[in-house]
Design a protein around this motif. Sequence first.
Motif, mmCIF file in Angstrom:
data_model
loop_
_atom_site.group_PDB
_atom_site.id
_atom_site.type_symbol
_atom_site.label_atom_id
_atom_site.label_comp_id
_atom_site.label_asym_id
_atom_site.label_seq_id
_atom_site.Cartn_x
_atom_site.Cartn_y
_atom_site.Cartn_z
ATOM 1 N N ARG A 38 -130.650 26.783 14.372
ATOM 2 C CA ARG A 38 -131.304 25.501 14.653
ATOM 3 C C ARG A 38 -130.251 24.501 15.092
ATOM 4 O O ARG A 38 -129.213 24.366 14.448
ATOM 5 C CB ARG A 38 -132.017 24.968 13.419
ATOM 6 C CG ARG A 38 -133.236 25.753 13.075
ATOM 7 C CD ARG A 38 -133.994 25.067 11.944
ATOM 8 N NE ARG A 38 -135.299 25.664 11.880
ATOM 9 C CZ ARG A 38 -136.332 25.332 12.655
ATOM 10 N NH1 ARG A 38 -136.209 24.380 13.528
ATOM 11 N NH2 ARG A 38 -137.481 25.937 12.551
ATOM 12 N N LYS A 39 -130.522 23.799 16.207
ATOM 13 C CA LYS A 39 -129.579 22.787 16.676
ATOM 14 C C LYS A 39 -130.264 21.842 17.644
ATOM 15 O O LYS A 39 -131.368 22.117 18.108
ATOM 16 C CB LYS A 39 -128.353 23.444 17.319
ATOM 17 C CG LYS A 39 -128.659 24.252 18.573
ATOM 18 C CD LYS A 39 -127.455 24.977 19.115
ATOM 19 C CE LYS A 39 -126.513 24.047 19.798
ATOM 20 N NZ LYS A 39 -125.386 24.639 20.453
ATOM 21 N N PHE A 56 -131.134 30.021 20.006
ATOM 22 C CA PHE A 56 -131.103 28.632 19.549
ATOM 23 C C PHE A 56 -132.537 28.114 19.550
ATOM 24 O O PHE A 56 -133.296 28.389 20.480
ATOM 25 C CB PHE A 56 -130.276 27.743 20.473
ATOM 26 C CG PHE A 56 -128.802 28.065 20.509
ATOM 27 C CD1 PHE A 56 -128.174 28.717 19.461
ATOM 28 C CD2 PHE A 56 -128.042 27.691 21.594
ATOM 29 C CE1 PHE A 56 -126.817 28.998 19.498
ATOM 30 C CE2 PHE A 56 -126.687 27.961 21.644
ATOM 31 C CZ PHE A 56 -126.068 28.610 20.593
ATOM 32 N N ILE A 57 -132.887 27.376 18.490
ATOM 33 C CA ILE A 57 -134.209 26.746 18.431
ATOM 34 C C ILE A 57 -133.991 25.277 18.090
ATOM 35 O O ILE A 57 -133.121 24.943 17.288
ATOM 36 C CB ILE A 57 -135.133 27.457 17.418
ATOM 37 C CG1 ILE A 57 -136.543 26.898 17.494
ATOM 38 C CG2 ILE A 57 -134.585 27.405 16.024
ATOM 39 C CD1 ILE A 57 -137.579 27.748 16.796
ATOM 40 N N PRO A 63 -140.114 23.926 10.826
ATOM 41 C CA PRO A 63 -140.008 25.311 10.350
ATOM 42 C C PRO A 63 -141.364 25.835 9.874
ATOM 43 O O PRO A 63 -142.115 25.140 9.204
ATOM 44 C CB PRO A 63 -139.024 25.211 9.176
ATOM 45 C CG PRO A 63 -138.228 23.981 9.457
ATOM 46 C CD PRO A 63 -139.191 23.035 10.125
ATOM 47 N N GLY A 64 -141.680 27.068 10.263
ATOM 48 C CA GLY A 64 -142.921 27.701 9.847
ATOM 49 C C GLY A 64 -144.143 27.307 10.664
ATOM 50 O O GLY A 64 -145.232 27.797 10.417
ATOM 51 N N LEU A 72 -140.080 31.201 19.355
ATOM 52 C CA LEU A 72 -139.320 32.405 19.019
ATOM 53 C C LEU A 72 -139.824 33.624 19.787
ATOM 54 O O LEU A 72 -139.026 34.435 20.263
ATOM 55 C CB LEU A 72 -139.370 32.666 17.514
ATOM 56 C CG LEU A 72 -138.521 31.727 16.670
ATOM 57 C CD1 LEU A 72 -138.780 31.958 15.188
ATOM 58 C CD2 LEU A 72 -137.048 31.877 16.990
ATOM 59 N N LEU A 73 -141.118 33.745 19.939
ATOM 60 C CA LEU A 73 -141.679 34.862 20.712
ATOM 61 C C LEU A 73 -141.214 34.788 22.163
ATOM 62 O O LEU A 73 -140.799 35.795 22.743
ATOM 63 C CB LEU A 73 -143.204 34.844 20.634
ATOM 64 C CG LEU A 73 -143.921 35.945 21.408
ATOM 65 C CD1 LEU A 73 -143.532 37.316 20.892
ATOM 66 C CD2 LEU A 73 -145.429 35.757 21.308
ATOM 67 N N HIS A 74 -141.258 33.605 22.746
ATOM 68 C CA HIS A 74 -140.819 33.406 24.128
ATOM 69 C C HIS A 74 -139.337 33.788 24.276
ATOM 70 O O HIS A 74 -138.962 34.546 25.183
ATOM 71 C CB HIS A 74 -141.042 31.939 24.527
ATOM 72 C CG HIS A 74 -140.551 31.593 25.882
ATOM 73 N ND1 HIS A 74 -141.373 31.633 26.997
ATOM 74 C CD2 HIS A 74 -139.326 31.205 26.336
ATOM 75 C CE1 HIS A 74 -140.658 31.283 28.055
ATOM 76 N NE2 HIS A 74 -139.417 31.018 27.677
ATOM 77 N N GLU A 75 -138.496 33.287 23.388
ATOM 78 C CA GLU A 75 -137.064 33.563 23.482
ATOM 79 C C GLU A 75 -136.757 35.030 23.180
ATOM 80 O O GLU A 75 -135.831 35.610 23.750
ATOM 81 C CB GLU A 75 -136.269 32.630 22.568
ATOM 82 C CG GLU A 75 -136.398 31.158 22.930
ATOM 83 C CD GLU A 75 -136.102 30.821 24.387
ATOM 84 O OE1 GLU A 75 -135.285 31.516 25.035
ATOM 85 O OE2 GLU A 75 -136.689 29.845 24.887
ATOM 86 N N MET A 76 -137.544 35.665 22.306
ATOM 87 C CA MET A 76 -137.356 37.095 22.040
ATOM 88 C C MET A 76 -137.657 37.933 23.274
ATOM 89 O O MET A 76 -137.027 38.969 23.498
ATOM 90 C CB MET A 76 -138.240 37.553 20.880
ATOM 91 C CG MET A 76 -137.592 37.403 19.527
ATOM 92 S SD MET A 76 -135.995 38.212 19.390
ATOM 93 C CE MET A 76 -136.403 39.910 19.722
#
Length: 136
Positions: A38-39, A56-57, A63-64, A72-76
């Motif tokens: 996280r940043k 990085f998010i 959170p959650g 997160l799905l997009h970056e994964m």
Amino acid sequence: MGFKLGRAKQPVASGGFVTNKLSFKTEDPFIPGHEVIRKDLGPNILGEANMDGTIFISNKIKPGSSEESQVLLHEMRHATDMKLGKLAYSDDAVYYDGVTYPRENINGKDMIKVDGKWTEAGGDFPWEKTANYGDI
């Protein structure tokens, strides 16, 4: 030689229904093989997948939240494309699906040339379409 199963808590089923599920209660997002950091990412940037496997998010995302899950799905998807060799980037270009897209800093903005037109990074690029909608 025989062995005994441990006494660890396991899911329990009764009458075809799971009555006791395993639970991993944590607010930290965890993706095996990828460190999530996280940043502050700047304006209008929610996440970044990096060539080293880290993600990085934005620390502005709760959170959650469902927004966190979507980012997160997009970056994964980007991270998976990088691991498969389908997507890579450098300071000078983005390489996607065998095509090189030149990249330059023009008037202080990160610009990428797609179909002969310079577009600001974060735009409607082929690798973004895939990350948003899957293979199209």
